[in-house]
Design a protein around this motif. Structure first.
Motif, PDB file in Angstrom:
ATOM      1  N   LYS A 228      35.010  35.015  29.275  1.00 56.03           N
ATOM      2  CA  LYS A 228      36.391  35.411  29.574  1.00 56.03           C
ATOM      3  C   LYS A 228      36.518  36.934  29.656  1.00 56.03           C
ATOM      4  O   LYS A 228      37.214  37.472  30.523  1.00 56.03           O
ATOM      5  CB  LYS A 228      37.337  34.853  28.509  1.00 56.03           C
ATOM      6  CG  LYS A 228      37.498  33.344  28.565  1.00 56.03           C
ATOM      7  CD  LYS A 228      38.480  32.867  27.505  1.00 56.03           C
ATOM      8  CE  LYS A 228      38.628  31.362  27.541  1.00 56.03           C
ATOM      9  NZ  LYS A 228      39.592  30.848  26.546  1.00 56.03           N
ATOM     10  N   LEU A 229      35.830  37.629  28.754  1.00 57.06           N
ATOM     11  CA  LEU A 229      35.856  39.095  28.791  1.00 57.06           C
ATOM     12  C   LEU A 229      35.252  39.620  30.090  1.00 57.06           C
ATOM     13  O   LEU A 229      35.772  40.584  30.670  1.00 57.06           O
ATOM     14  CB  LEU A 229      35.095  39.664  27.593  1.00 57.06           C
ATOM     15  CG  LEU A 229      35.904  39.878  26.314  1.00 57.06           C
ATOM     16  CD1 LEU A 229      34.961  40.164  25.138  1.00 57.06           C
ATOM     17  CD2 LEU A 229      36.902  41.017  26.475  1.00 57.06           C
ATOM     18  N   SER A 230      34.181  39.006  30.549  1.00 60.61           N
ATOM     19  CA  SER A 230      33.549  39.433  31.804  1.00 60.61           C
ATOM     20  C   SER A 230      34.519  39.300  32.976  1.00 60.61           C
ATOM     21  O   SER A 230      34.615  40.189  33.830  1.00 60.61           O
ATOM     22  CB  SER A 230      32.293  38.605  32.086  1.00 60.61           C
ATOM     23  OG  SER A 230      31.311  38.837  31.100  1.00 60.61           O
TER      24      SER A 230
ATOM     25  N   LEU B 105      38.736  41.535  36.687  1.00 58.17           N
ATOM     26  CA  LEU B 105      40.142  41.513  37.108  1.00 58.17           C
ATOM     27  C   LEU B 105      40.755  42.904  36.992  1.00 58.17           C
ATOM     28  O   LEU B 105      41.579  43.311  37.816  1.00 58.17           O
ATOM     29  CB  LEU B 105      40.938  40.513  36.262  1.00 58.17           C
ATOM     30  CG  LEU B 105      40.629  39.032  36.487  1.00 58.17           C
ATOM     31  CD1 LEU B 105      41.375  38.176  35.467  1.00 58.17           C
ATOM     32  CD2 LEU B 105      40.984  38.600  37.909  1.00 58.17           C
ATOM     33  N   GLN B 106      40.345  43.648  35.964  1.00 56.32           N
ATOM     34  CA  GLN B 106      40.819  45.025  35.806  1.00 56.32           C
ATOM     35  C   GLN B 106      40.314  45.897  36.965  1.00 56.32           C
ATOM     36  O   GLN B 106      41.083  46.682  37.528  1.00 56.32           O
ATOM     37  CB  GLN B 106      40.337  45.589  34.467  1.00 56.32           C
ATOM     38  CG  GLN B 106      40.785  47.018  34.211  1.00 56.32           C
ATOM     39  CD  GLN B 106      40.434  47.478  32.799  1.00 56.32           C
ATOM     40  OE1 GLN B 106      41.314  47.892  32.045  1.00 56.32           O
ATOM     41  NE2 GLN B 106      39.168  47.420  32.429  1.00 56.32           N
TER      42      GLN B 106
ATOM     43  N   VAL C  39      44.454  43.929  39.264  1.00 53.92           N
ATOM     44  CA  VAL C  39      45.632  43.090  39.039  1.00 53.92           C
ATOM     45  C   VAL C  39      46.562  43.835  38.085  1.00 53.92           C
ATOM     46  O   VAL C  39      46.129  44.692  37.322  1.00 53.92           O
ATOM     47  CB  VAL C  39      45.258  41.697  38.475  1.00 53.92           C
ATOM     48  CG1 VAL C  39      44.246  41.009  39.366  1.00 53.92           C
ATOM     49  CG2 VAL C  39      44.765  41.779  37.049  1.00 53.92           C
ATOM     50  N   ASP C  40      47.840  43.517  38.145  1.00 48.21           N
ATOM     51  CA  ASP C  40      48.818  44.224  37.310  1.00 48.21           C
ATOM     52  C   ASP C  40      48.915  43.634  35.912  1.00 48.21           C
ATOM     53  O   ASP C  40      49.039  44.369  34.928  1.00 48.21           O
ATOM     54  CB  ASP C  40      50.187  44.189  37.990  1.00 48.21           C
ATOM     55  CG  ASP C  40      50.172  44.901  39.323  1.00 48.21           C
ATOM     56  OD1 ASP C  40      50.227  46.142  39.336  1.00 48.21           O
ATOM     57  OD2 ASP C  40      50.077  44.209  40.354  1.00 48.21           O
ATOM     58  N   ILE C  41      48.889  42.302  35.826  1.00 50.15           N
ATOM     59  CA  ILE C  41      49.015  41.616  34.541  1.00 50.15           C
ATOM     60  C   ILE C  41      47.929  40.552  34.457  1.00 50.15           C
ATOM     61  O   ILE C  41      47.718  39.782  35.402  1.00 50.15           O
ATOM     62  CB  ILE C  41      50.402  40.942  34.382  1.00 50.15           C
ATOM     63  CG1 ILE C  41      51.532  41.941  34.583  1.00 50.15           C
ATOM     64  CG2 ILE C  41      50.512  40.262  33.005  1.00 50.15           C
ATOM     65  CD1 ILE C  41      52.187  41.861  35.948  1.00 50.15           C
TER      66      ILE C  41
ATOM     67  N   ASP D 284      43.813  49.049  31.694  1.00 47.79           N
ATOM     68  CA  ASP D 284      44.502  49.367  32.944  1.00 47.79           C
ATOM     69  C   ASP D 284      45.424  48.254  33.444  1.00 47.79           C
ATOM     70  O   ASP D 284      46.037  48.398  34.504  1.00 47.79           O
ATOM     71  CB  ASP D 284      43.470  49.691  34.033  1.00 47.79           C
ATOM     72  CG  ASP D 284      42.655  50.922  33.688  1.00 47.79           C
ATOM     73  OD1 ASP D 284      43.165  51.771  32.939  1.00 47.79           O
ATOM     74  OD2 ASP D 284      41.504  51.019  34.155  1.00 47.79           O
ATOM     75  N   CYS D 285      45.490  47.150  32.731  1.00 49.58           N
ATOM     76  CA  CYS D 285      46.374  46.036  33.097  1.00 49.58           C
ATOM     77  C   CYS D 285      47.235  45.684  31.887  1.00 49.58           C
ATOM     78  O   CYS D 285      46.823  45.857  30.747  1.00 49.58           O
ATOM     79  CB  CYS D 285      45.588  44.780  33.468  1.00 49.58           C
ATOM     80  SG  CYS D 285      44.241  45.014  34.634  1.00 49.58           S
TER      81      CYS D 285
END
Length: 352
Positions: A28-30, A35-36, A40-42, A67-68
């Motif tokens: 999930k961290l990967s 995604l960062q 993506v914003d959120i 950054d998100c």
């Protein structure tokens, strides 16, 4: 200048609810890291009350991602909300996302609550969440099948109680695009304090309309789209992030865009597919193996002469190195010569 549409990625929450999909914390961290990079914003990192493992994963993502915004989902219960807050509170920009159903069928059969009781729960849960976190998203589950007048009441109350984002889901993927667009337009025109919140949409794909519904909603004033990589999620899935992003980008006349780094779409798709053990269908738009592959001789001839004859997206824009010319029984001389040249052999006319 294009209007900015926020991308709320729920791959790690709704996406992981796909039957058979499961990931450990490091996986999930990967995905969160990529995604960062995707910008993506959120990131909706999970449902912290669901399990200790989910809580730990959300907390780890909240502590690392800078950054998100990082969101945790919670039902309209104090325990859920407090657990979600404890999971995301170390984030640079945390968000609590709380929800309750508002459609007649959900209120009667699932919640066993009256409209008045649902309104009480909205006020109580959103106010409780707002006292913990300044960034609150509230969702009216099954909004697409809710009474529009009751929806107005719920949304107005949620905003006055502290919600900064209002999410209107088409939870069962039933609504037609023009109907869903009208819901957004009517909410904008009939909820007095709607200017104090961002309107978000979360559409499911049961009838294959999730992307169309999301786009119609954005055209009518929504400014956040909730989506997943590869469109994964409950049942038939969610709005596909890569599709909704590239549709807006390929149609500048819509005057809508996101800050997504589209060149990472293909790599992100592959990472999610591998991490969740869910292969991407070959004909999937944007990221499928066949999205930029050509086997018909007529198509191959056109693409070799000018890529835009049969490709509306440059494959480089989504992280694919080049178009694929596949030699089949339907291929012609142009494709054979092209493929031979790629390996350093120039075929003569006689050889063709």
């Amino acid at each position: 200048m294009s209007d900015r549409v926020l991308i709320f990625d729920t791959t790690l929450r709704d996406g992981e609810q796909s039957p058979g999909a499961s990931m450990n914390q490091e996986e999930k961290l990967s995905i969160a890291r990529l995604l960062q990079e995707l910008k993506v914003d959120i990131i909706e990192a999970g449902f912290p009350i669901a399990s200790k493992g989910d809580f730990n994963s959300v907390q780890a993502i909240a502590r690392e991602i800078k950054d998100c915004q990082v969101a945790g989902l919670a039902r309209a219960k104090h325990e859920d909300i407090e657990t979600a807050w404890n999971a995301v509170k170390d984030a640079k920009n945390p968000r609590i996302h709380t929800f309750i159903a508002t459609s007649p069928i959900h209120m009667q059969y699932k919640l066993k609550l009256t409209e008045e009781q649902v309104l009480e729960k909205i006020k109580d849960s959103v106010s409780f969440a707002r006292n913990l976190c300044p960034n609150i998203e509230w969702s009216c589950e099954d909004g697409g099948r809710s009474s529009i007048d009751f929806l107005y009441q719920c949304i107005e109350l949620a905003i006055s109680s502290g919600a900064t984002t209002i999410n209107i889901p088409d939870t069962v993927g039933y609504t037609l695009p023009y109907e869903f667009g009208d819901i957004i337009k009517n909410v904008k025109n009939n909820v007095p304090n709607i200017d104090q919140a961002i309107i978000s949409v979360h559409c499911h794909n049961d009838l294959g309309l999730a992307v169309a519904n999301s786009l119609n909603a954005v055209e009518n004033g929504a400014r956040q789209v909730e989506c997943t990589i590869n469109g994964i999620g409950e049942r038939a899935g969610n709005t596909s992030l890569e599709e909704v992003v590239m549709i807006m980008r390929q149609h500048p006349n819509l005057n809508l865009d996101t800050k997504i780094n589209s060149k990472l779409l293909f790599d992100t798709s592959n990472l999610v597919s591998e991490g969740m053990g869910m292969p991407v269908q070959p004909n999937k738009a944007i990221v499928g193996a066949n999205a930029f592959a050509h086997s018909s001789g007529i198509h191959q001839d056109g693409v070799i002469k000018n890529r835009e004859t049969y490709e509306i997206i440059n494959p480089l824009d989504v992280g694919v190195n080049e178009s694929a010319i596949i030699l089949t029984a339907r291929s012609g001389r142009a494709a054979l010569a092209y493929r031979a040249k790629k390996i350093g052999y120039n075929l003569s006319k006689d050889e063709l």
